[in-house]
Design an enzyme around this catalytic site. Structure first.
Site, PDB file in Angstrom:
ATOM      1  NE  ARG A   1      -2.085  -1.847   3.544  1.00  0.00           N
ATOM      2  CZ  ARG A   1      -2.407  -1.789   4.690  1.00  0.00           C
ATOM      3  NH1 ARG A   1      -2.858  -2.062   5.178  1.00  0.00           N
ATOM      4  NH2 ARG A   1      -1.253  -2.160   5.877  1.00  0.00           N
TER       5      ARG A   1
ATOM      6  CE  LYS B   1       2.036  -2.396   8.665  1.00  0.00           C
ATOM      7  NZ  LYS B   1       0.851  -2.850   9.397  1.00  0.00           N
TER       8      LYS B   1
ATOM      9  CE1 TYR C   1      -4.554   2.071  10.721  1.00  0.00           C
ATOM     10  CE2 TYR C   1      -3.396   1.941   8.157  1.00  0.00           C
ATOM     11  CZ  TYR C   1      -4.471   1.650   9.288  1.00  0.00           C
ATOM     12  OH  TYR C   1      -6.021   1.727   8.253  1.00  0.00           O
TER      13      TYR C   1
ATOM     14  CG  HIS D   1      -1.101  -0.560  15.374  1.00  0.00           C
ATOM     15  ND1 HIS D   1      -2.356  -0.655  16.142  1.00  0.00           N
ATOM     16  CD2 HIS D   1      -1.372  -0.735  14.138  1.00  0.00           C
ATOM     17  CE1 HIS D   1      -2.527  -0.772  14.737  1.00  0.00           C
ATOM     18  NE2 HIS D   1      -2.457  -1.174  13.431  1.00  0.00           N
TER      19      HIS D   1
ATOM     20  CD  GLU E   1      -2.536   2.724  15.251  1.00  0.00           C
ATOM     21  OE1 GLU E   1      -2.151   3.268  14.054  1.00  0.00           O
ATOM     22  OE2 GLU E   1      -1.939   3.201  16.654  1.00  0.00           O
TER      23      GLU E   1
ATOM     24  CG  ASP F   1      -5.256  -8.338  13.759  1.00  0.00           C
ATOM     25  OD1 ASP F   1      -6.823  -9.371  14.150  1.00  0.00           O
ATOM     26  OD2 ASP F   1      -5.702  -7.392  13.750  1.00  0.00           O
TER      27      ASP F   1
END
Ligand SMILES: NC(=O)c1ccc[n+]([C@@H]2O[C@H](COP(=O)([O-])OP(=O)(O)OC[C@H]3O[C@@H](n4cnc5c(N)ncnc54)[C@H](O)[C@@H]3O)[C@@H](O)[C@H]2O)c1
Length: 371
Positions: A15, A75, A94, A96, A118, A270
Site C-alpha cells: 500500500r 505502516k 498507523y 500501534h 488507529e 492479528d
C-alpha cells in the site's frame, strides 16, 4: 505545506500513503507534494500518474524525510525511517505503539509530531481509520474461504451458493462487528446459508433487522457455537475484545465434530486468533490443515488487495491530511477532538494515555501541547 510520501519498506507491504488522486487534492489546495520514485508501484500507480497529479518525484526516501513538513505513510516507520524524522515534523500513519517500546522510544527521541491512524475517533465512538481495513478483511474472508473450500485447496468441494437443486454451503460468522457484517454481506450475496453469532444483544438486533431473512442470528453461548461449528462448511472468526487477546471460541475438540474439509478463516488472528488451533500465516502460504479442517489465518489480509485497501484508506485519511496541511497540526487538532485523539507522541512527550501507561512514560494530554 510540503507533504511527502515514501515507498513502504515493511516486508510485503504494497500500500502507499497517498494515491495520485490524494496528491492531486493536496496540490489543488495549494500544497506541494513530494513522492519517492516507485512509491505507488505496489498499487499500479506510476511516477507519471503522480506527476500528472501535480506532485514532484524525488529519488530517495531520505529526500522526502529531509524536506517534507508532513510525511504520510501506511505502516509504522521502520528503524531507518525513524532515524530520519526531525523535531516538529508531522508523521501521519498507523503506529500501534503500545506493544512496540523500541519504536515509541525512537519517536519520543525524534521530537516529531506523530499522529496515529488507529486512535483517531469519530462521533459514534468508532475508529474510522481502522474501519476500512476491517471492511476489506471481512469481504476478503469469504473469497478466501470459498477458494479454500475447493478440492484442489484442501476443502470439501462445496460451492458457497450451491446451484439449483443443490443446497448452498453453511457459513457461520462468529463476531458481528465490522468484519463480521461485511463477511455476512458477501456470503449472503453469494446465496450461502449464513448464521451470525455475537454476544451483544444490540449487535444481534441490528444485524437481524438489517439482514431480515438473508441471514440468521444466534447468541454466542458455548453450546450454540459448538453446534454451529459442527454444521458449518465455512466458519469466519471475527470477534474483538478491544485491547485484549481474542477469546478462543473454537477449541481443538470441536474440530473433531466438523465435516472433513470444512474451512476456518480466522480474521482475528492479528489479536491472537479466536480458534485454538490458529497460527498466523502469510499470503504466500495462507492455509494449513489440522484434524482435516483447513485453516486460513493471514494476519495482514488487506495487503493482498493493496490497491483496494489503499483507496479505502485514503478515503478516510485524506480529509484529516488536508486539514493538517491547511491549518497546521495545532489548529487542525484544536478544531477536531477526534483528530486530536490521534496524537500519540509530540516533541518528546507521549500524549496517548494507554501508550504512556503500558510503556512507563509520563502522560501529557494532547491538549497541553495544542494550547
Ligand atoms: N487479519 C486481518 O488482516 C485483519 C484485518 C482487519 C481486522 N482484523 C481483526 O478482525 C477482528 C474483528 O475486527 P472488527 O473491526 O470487526 O471488530 P468489531 O469491534 O467491529 O467487532 C467485534 C465483534 O465481536 C463481538 N464479540 C466480542 N467478544 C465476543 C465473544 N466472546 N463471542 C461472540 N462475539 C464477540 C463484539 O460484540 C463485536 O460485535 C479484530 O481482531 C481485528 O483486529 C484482522
Amino acid at each position: 505545506m510540503l507533504v511527502g510520501t515514501v515507498k513502504e519498506i515493511k516486508n510485503h507491504e504494497y500500500r502507499v500513503g497517498l494515491t495520485p488522486e490524494s496528491a492531486h487534492e493536496l496540490v489543488a489546495h495549494g500544497h506541494t507534494v513530494l513522492v519517492e520514485t516507485g512509491a505507488g508501484a505496489g498499487i499500479g500507480a506510476t511516477d507519471e500518474a503522480y506527476v500528472a497529479a501535480g506532485a514532484q518525484i524525488v529519488a530517495t526516501a531520505a529526500e522526502v524525510f529531509a524536506r517534507a513538513e508532513m510525511v504520510v505513510k501506511v505502516k509504522e516507520p521502520q528503524a531507518v525511517e525513524r532515524a530520519m524524522l526531525r523535531e516538529g515534523q508531522i508523521l501521519y500513519t498507523y503506529l500501534h505503539l503500545a506493544p512496540d517500546p523500541e519504536q515509541t522510544a525512537d519517536l519520543v527521541k525524534s521530537g516529531a509530531v506523530c499522529i496515529a491512524y488507529e486512535t483517531v475517533t469519530d462521533a459514534s465512538g468508532g475508529l474510522p481509520l481502522l474501519k476500512p481495513m476491517s471492511q476489506v478483511a471481512g469481504r476478503m474472508a469469504i473469497q478466501a474461504g470459498a477458494t479454500a473450500l475447493e478440492k484442489a485447496h484442501g476443502g470439501r468441494g462445496v460451492l458457497l451458493g450451491g446451484v439449483p437443486g443443490v443446497l448452498p454451503a453453511k457459513v457461520a460468522v462468529i463476531g458481528g462487528g465490522v468484519v463480521g457484517f461485511n463477511a455476512a454481506q458477501m456470503a449472503a450475496g453469494l446465496g450461502a446459508d449464513v448464521t451470525i453469532i455475537d454476544r451483544s444483544p444490540e449487535v444481534l438486533e441490528r444485524l437481524s433487522n438489517h439482514f431480515e431473512s438473508r441471514a440468521k442470528t444466534l447468541y454466542a453461548g458455548k453450546a450454540n457455537i459448538a453446534a454451529a461449528v459442527a454444521e458449518a462448511d465455512l466458519v469466519i472468526g471475527a470477534v474483538l475484545v478491544p485491547g485484549a487477546a481474542a477469546p478462543k471460541l473454537v477449541t481443538r475438540e470441536m474440530l473433531a465434530t466438523m465435516k472433513p474439509g470444512a474451512v476456518l478463516v480466522d480474521v482475528a488472528i492479528d489479536q491472537g486468533g479466536c480458534f485454538e488451533t490458529s497460527h498466523a500465516t502469510t499470503h504466500a502460504e495462507p492455509t494449513y490443515v489440522v484434524d482435516g479442517v483447513v485453516h486460513y489465518c493471514v494476519a495482514n489480509m488487506p495487503g493482498g488487495v493493496a490497491r483496494t485497501s489503499t483507496y479505502a484508506l485514503n478515503n478516510v485519511t485524506l480529509p484529516h491530511a488536508l486539514a493538517i496541511a491547511n491549518l497546521g497540526w495545532k489548529a487542525a487538532l484544536a478544531r477536531n477532538v477526534h483528530l486530536a485523539n490521534g496524537l500519540n507522541v509530540a516533541f518528546g512527550k507521549v500524549t496517548y494515555e494507554a501508550v504512556a501507561k503500558d510503556l512507563g512514560y509520563t502522560y501529557i494530554p494532547a491538549a497541553d501541547l495544542i494550547g
